[in-house]
Design a protein around this motif. Structure first.
Motif, PDB file in Angstrom:
ATOM      1  N   THR A   1       0.895  -1.282   0.100  1.00  0.00           N
ATOM      2  CA  THR A   1       0.017   0.174   0.021  1.00  0.00           C
ATOM      3  C   THR A   1       0.773   1.292   0.065  1.00  0.00           C
ATOM      4  OG1 THR A   1      -1.648  -1.220   1.158  1.00  0.00           O
ATOM      5  CG2 THR A   1      -1.768   1.295   1.321  1.00  0.00           C
ATOM      6  N   TYR A   2       1.855   1.252   0.751  1.00  0.00           N
ATOM      7  CA  TYR A   2       2.645   2.768   1.009  1.00  0.00           C
ATOM      8  C   TYR A   2       3.588   2.772  -0.309  1.00  0.00           C
ATOM      9  CZ  TYR A   2       0.358   3.828   5.260  1.00  0.00           C
ATOM     10  OH  TYR A   2      -0.367   4.177   6.182  1.00  0.00           O
ATOM     11  N   THR A   3       4.065   1.481  -0.743  1.00  0.00           N
ATOM     12  CA  THR A   3       4.979   1.482  -1.670  1.00  0.00           C
ATOM     13  C   THR A   3       4.188   2.067  -3.133  1.00  0.00           C
ATOM     14  OG1 THR A   3       6.198  -0.378  -1.179  1.00  0.00           O
ATOM     15  CG2 THR A   3       6.386   0.167  -3.590  1.00  0.00           C
ATOM     16  N   ARG A   4       2.881   1.786  -3.221  1.00  0.00           N
ATOM     17  CA  ARG A   4       2.062   2.406  -4.276  1.00  0.00           C
ATOM     18  C   ARG A   4       1.987   4.112  -4.195  1.00  0.00           C
ATOM     19  NH1 ARG A   4      -0.805  -2.392  -3.965  1.00  0.00           N
ATOM     20  NH2 ARG A   4      -2.391  -1.238  -2.741  1.00  0.00           N
ATOM     21  N   GLN A   5       1.794   4.440  -2.914  1.00  0.00           N
ATOM     22  CA  GLN A   5       1.640   5.629  -2.465  1.00  0.00           C
ATOM     23  C   GLN A   5       2.668   6.401  -2.730  1.00  0.00           C
ATOM     24  OE1 GLN A   5       0.234   6.528   1.555  1.00  0.00           O
ATOM     25  NE2 GLN A   5       0.358   8.579   1.345  1.00  0.00           N
ATOM     26  N   PHE A   6       3.990   5.681  -2.224  1.00  0.00           N
ATOM     27  CA  PHE A   6       5.004   6.558  -2.376  1.00  0.00           C
ATOM     28  C   PHE A   6       5.586   6.982  -3.928  1.00  0.00           C
ATOM     29  CE2 PHE A   6       9.968   5.923  -3.259  1.00  0.00           C
ATOM     30  CZ  PHE A   6      10.212   7.109  -2.698  1.00  0.00           C
ATOM     31  N   PHE A   7       5.216   6.045  -4.642  1.00  0.00           N
ATOM     32  CA  PHE A   7       5.630   6.116  -6.093  1.00  0.00           C
ATOM     33  C   PHE A   7       4.669   7.115  -6.916  1.00  0.00           C
ATOM     34  CE2 PHE A   7       7.344   1.587  -6.274  1.00  0.00           C
ATOM     35  CZ  PHE A   7       8.284   1.835  -6.537  1.00  0.00           C
ATOM     36  N   ARG A   8       3.318   7.241  -6.381  1.00  0.00           N
ATOM     37  CA  ARG A   8       2.779   8.445  -6.657  1.00  0.00           C
ATOM     38  C   ARG A   8       3.147   9.761  -6.413  1.00  0.00           C
ATOM     39  NH1 ARG A   8      -1.694   4.833  -5.358  1.00  0.00           N
ATOM     40  NH2 ARG A   8      -2.044   6.089  -3.469  1.00  0.00           N
ATOM     41  N   LEU A   9       3.792   9.826  -5.091  1.00  0.00           N
ATOM     42  CA  LEU A   9       4.093  10.937  -4.503  1.00  0.00           C
ATOM     43  C   LEU A   9       5.458  11.400  -5.172  1.00  0.00           C
ATOM     44  CD1 LEU A   9       3.398  10.036  -0.820  1.00  0.00           C
ATOM     45  CD2 LEU A   9       2.197  12.289  -2.137  1.00  0.00           C
ATOM     46  N   CYS A  10       6.122  10.339  -5.515  1.00  0.00           N
ATOM     47  CA  CYS A  10       7.382  10.724  -6.090  1.00  0.00           C
ATOM     48  C   CYS A  10       7.195  11.279  -7.497  1.00  0.00           C
ATOM     49  CB  CYS A  10       8.246   9.137  -6.717  1.00  0.00           C
ATOM     50  SG  CYS A  10       8.948   8.502  -5.490  1.00  0.00           S
ATOM     51  N   ASN A  11       5.876  11.056  -8.434  1.00  0.00           N
ATOM     52  CA  ASN A  11       5.681  11.472  -9.677  1.00  0.00           C
ATOM     53  C   ASN A  11       5.532  13.258  -9.200  1.00  0.00           C
ATOM     54  OD1 ASN A  11       5.968   9.629 -11.300  1.00  0.00           O
ATOM     55  ND2 ASN A  11       3.997   8.936 -10.946  1.00  0.00           N
ATOM     56  N   GLU A  12       4.766  13.493  -8.074  1.00  0.00           N
ATOM     57  CA  GLU A  12       4.227  14.748  -7.651  1.00  0.00           C
ATOM     58  C   GLU A  12       5.449  15.797  -7.264  1.00  0.00           C
ATOM     59  OE1 GLU A  12       1.239  16.275  -7.641  1.00  0.00           O
ATOM     60  OE2 GLU A  12       0.458  14.414  -8.474  1.00  0.00           O
ATOM     61  N   LEU A  13       6.564  14.946  -6.747  1.00  0.00           N
ATOM     62  CA  LEU A  13       7.667  15.714  -6.029  1.00  0.00           C
ATOM     63  C   LEU A  13       8.887  15.907  -7.102  1.00  0.00           C
ATOM     64  CD1 LEU A  13       7.819  14.680  -2.536  1.00  0.00           C
ATOM     65  CD2 LEU A  13       7.225  16.981  -3.324  1.00  0.00           C
ATOM     66  N   CYS A  14       8.941  15.109  -8.411  1.00  0.00           N
ATOM     67  CA  CYS A  14       9.685  14.820  -9.378  1.00  0.00           C
ATOM     68  C   CYS A  14      10.952  14.174  -8.852  1.00  0.00           C
ATOM     69  CB  CYS A  14      10.327  16.352  -9.865  1.00  0.00           C
ATOM     70  SG  CYS A  14       9.046  17.165 -10.687  1.00  0.00           S
ATOM     71  N   LEU A  15      10.836  13.004  -8.121  1.00  0.00           N
ATOM     72  CA  LEU A  15      11.766  12.096  -7.556  1.00  0.00           C
ATOM     73  C   LEU A  15      12.142  11.085  -8.410  1.00  0.00           C
ATOM     74  CD1 LEU A  15      10.654  11.905  -3.747  1.00  0.00           C
ATOM     75  CD2 LEU A  15      12.166  13.733  -4.807  1.00  0.00           C
ATOM     76  N   SER A  16      11.365  10.953  -9.517  1.00  0.00           N
ATOM     77  CA  SER A  16      11.734   9.657 -10.204  1.00  0.00           C
ATOM     78  C   SER A  16      12.944   9.942 -11.302  1.00  0.00           C
ATOM     79  CB  SER A  16      10.434   9.284 -11.274  1.00  0.00           C
ATOM     80  OG  SER A  16      10.129  10.330 -12.137  1.00  0.00           O
ATOM     81  N   PRO A  17      13.799   9.126 -11.450  1.00  0.00           N
ATOM     82  CA  PRO A  17      14.622   9.406 -12.670  1.00  0.00           C
ATOM     83  C   PRO A  17      14.324  10.146 -13.715  1.00  0.00           C
ATOM     84  CG  PRO A  17      15.071   7.041 -11.567  1.00  0.00           C
ATOM     85  CD  PRO A  17      13.686   7.678 -10.998  1.00  0.00           C
ATOM     86  N   GLN A  18      13.073   9.507 -14.436  1.00  0.00           N
ATOM     87  CA  GLN A  18      12.546  10.390 -15.462  1.00  0.00           C
ATOM     88  C   GLN A  18      12.142  11.695 -15.289  1.00  0.00           C
ATOM     89  OE1 GLN A  18       8.848   8.632 -16.759  1.00  0.00           O
ATOM     90  NE2 GLN A  18       8.959   9.588 -18.731  1.00  0.00           N
ATOM     91  N   SER A  19      11.542  12.069 -14.254  1.00  0.00           N
ATOM     92  CA  SER A  19      11.376  13.476 -13.607  1.00  0.00           C
ATOM     93  C   SER A  19      12.477  14.531 -13.720  1.00  0.00           C
ATOM     94  CB  SER A  19      10.585  13.502 -12.555  1.00  0.00           C
ATOM     95  OG  SER A  19       9.379  12.809 -12.720  1.00  0.00           O
ATOM     96  N   ARG A  20      13.513  13.815 -12.906  1.00  0.00           N
ATOM     97  CA  ARG A  20      14.681  14.413 -12.730  1.00  0.00           C
ATOM     98  C   ARG A  20      15.420  14.764 -14.225  1.00  0.00           C
ATOM     99  NH1 ARG A  20      15.340  10.636  -8.519  1.00  0.00           N
ATOM    100  NH2 ARG A  20      17.027   9.811  -9.740  1.00  0.00           N
ATOM    101  N   SER A  21      15.301  13.829 -14.986  1.00  0.00           N
ATOM    102  CA  SER A  21      15.953  13.936 -16.297  1.00  0.00           C
ATOM    103  C   SER A  21      14.974  15.104 -17.129  1.00  0.00           C
ATOM    104  CB  SER A  21      15.649  12.622 -17.098  1.00  0.00           C
ATOM    105  OG  SER A  21      16.297  12.835 -18.476  1.00  0.00           O
TER     106      SER A  21
END
Length: 149
Positions: A104-124
């Protein structure tokens, strides 16, 4: 389904200078201040540490503002709970409740990563936008068209 709107700096669509300037000004006005990026009081010690780590790492990117503390707090809570679930799973790999919490919290974390630009793709995308902006500032043709000296 409609795609979420991107920041003007991340758009691949060509905008006129006026369109770009108007959108950029509007984004900056809505962004708000950056003087209160601190963990919320209800966070536990570990979540506060996670919050501070992420905030420190994102400071140079200049993407966080005071309004982001709630998203960042949710992200810190999610990571704290994932870590707690991992500790329980180390003791008992068949712990069903810990597995559910982790998922549950892993799915939530990944959604929040998109919001905060924490994914490698967002940072790129952010890095690419910053690079293109820097290239445009140093482009002699654009400087001549703008009348820069």
């Amino acid at each position: 389904m409609v795609r979420p709107t991107k920041s003007v700096d991340l758009m691949s669509k060509h905008l006129t200078e006026d369109e770009y300037r108007i959108r950029k000004d509007a984004e900056e006005k809505l962004k708000g201040k950056k003087d209160k990026i601190k963990p919320l009081k209800y966070l536990n010690k570990n979540a506060k540490k996670i919050f501070k780590t992420i905030a420190t790492e994102l400071k140079d990117s200049d993407i966080l503002c005071n309004l982001d503390i709630y998203i960042l707090s949710s992200c810190a809570v999610a990571l704290d709970r994932i870590q707690s679930a991992e500790e329980l799973l180390e003791e008992d790999l068949l712990n069903k409740e810990a597995r559910i919490v982790q998922d549950t919290y892993t799915r939530q974390f990944f959604r929040l990563c998109n919001e905060l630009c924490l994914s490698p793709q967002s940072r790129s995308k952010l890095a690419n936008a910053a690079y293109q902006s820097m290239q445009e500032e140093n482009d002699p043709v654009l400087e001549a068209l703008r009348g820069d000296d």
